[in-house]
Enzyme design. Structure first.
Site, mmCIF file in Angstrom:
data_model
loop_
_atom_site.group_PDB
_atom_site.id
_atom_site.type_symbol
_atom_site.label_atom_id
_atom_site.label_comp_id
_atom_site.label_asym_id
_atom_site.label_seq_id
_atom_site.Cartn_x
_atom_site.Cartn_y
_atom_site.Cartn_z
ATOM 1 C CB ALA A 10 3.988 -1.592 12.910
ATOM 2 C CB ALA A 131 5.116 -10.125 4.557
ATOM 3 C CE LYS A 184 -1.381 -5.802 -5.392
ATOM 4 N NZ LYS A 184 -0.490 -5.224 -4.357
#
Length: 305
Positions: A10, A131, A184
């Protein structure tokens, strides 16, 4: 087979995916570390997503790894160094034909996870979405990006892929996901460690471009040696583009160090150096950078592997 999205982890991206899937009416369940974490979550009453100062709350069901019931679709959104052990704990719950989506940074953890669940399908993901957690169970969507997903062992698109479009998660199925992940990784290796060692935001590296370019030389050669020539093409220009586009931002590794958190050095710069040794390729600048970063982390009392 259940269509529920079980989400392990989470943190910022796990919360972002969970909220968007729930908003689209998809069945979502969080899997939390232990009973104490579950109690904290239940006291909060769910997850909060902040988008342009608009707050939305989602009372998504949650459980611990010890809960009963099969898992058929698992989004693994924990850190790279936690992924394999966390998935191993859940392995007994994975149903026949289970599919995992791996959102980890860097390379190496995907293979570690796959070894724990040889009968499950592991889909690799590369994300540029931004985020960050403002507080426990609250995440701010910091910037639009994109997600590429793919399976090096199976080119077929999973049946659940449309869920992402319906949830407003920008995504594309990639037949060259390893190339995406290598590219990446190279970008991260050229930028993140230097922001830690020079104690600067990404834009601060504009004053160290000779150092950045020297790293890009070695990284491009490594990509070619590892069978990823497309990922090597235009690397120097892409790294400078990212530095300019994110000049005011602090890299994820910088933020981890600033908050005294373990970094993912083992799966980023460490993976690149190990790959070079495996291919007999001398990478003196990357090896030196890796050692300086290890020394810096050790001096701060942080894990260096």
């Amino acid at each position: 087979m259940s269509s529920t999205w079980h989400i392990l982890g989470a943190g910022s991206l796990g919360t972002l995916w969970a909220c968007r899937l729930a908003r689209a009416g998809k069945a979502v369940r969080l899997i939390l570390r232990d009973a104490a974490r579950l109690a904290d979550y239940q006291a909060a009453g769910g997850l909060t997503l902040v988008e342009q100062d608009l707050r939305s709350h989602y009372a998504i069901p949650a459980e611990t790894c010890a809960a009963a019931g099969p898992i058929h679709r698992l989004l693994v959104a924990c850190k790279a160094y936690d992924a394999a052990l966390a998935v191993a704990r859940l392995a007994p719950r994975l149903g026949a034909g289970a599919e995992l989506v791996l959102l980890q940074n860097g390379l190496g953890s995907q293979d570690e996870v796959a070894e724990q669940v040889p009968h499950a399908r592991c889909v690799f993901a590369s994300s540029t979405e931004g985020a960050f957690r403002e507080a426990d169970w609250q995440v701010r969507f910091a910037g639009h990006g994109f997600n590429w997903l793919g399976d090096p062992a199976n080119p077929s698109v999973p049946t659940w892929f449309d869920d992402l479009q319906q949830a407003g998660i920008p995504a594309q199925w990639s037949l060259d996901i390893l190339g995406r992940l290598w590219r990446k990784l190279a970008l991260n290796c050229a930028i993140n460690p230097l922001t830690v060692l020079h104690d600067c935001p990404n834009g601060g590296l504009l004053g160290h471009l000779a150092e950045v370019n020297a790293l890009c030389d070695e990284l491009a050669e490594l990509l070619r040696r590892c069978g990823q020539p497309d990922a090597a093409s235009g690397l120097h220009e892409d790294v400078q583009r990212v530095i300019l586009a994110t000049a005011a931002n602090y890299s994820s590794m910088y933020q981890d160090v600033r908050h005294a958190r373990r970094t993912e050095i083992h799966y980023l710069l460490g993976h690149a150096c190990r790959a070079g040794r495996r291919h007999g390729l001398a990478l003196p600048k990357l090896e030196r950078l890796h050692q300086h970063l290890v020394d810096s982390l050790t001096a701060r009392g942080l894990p260096s592997a």
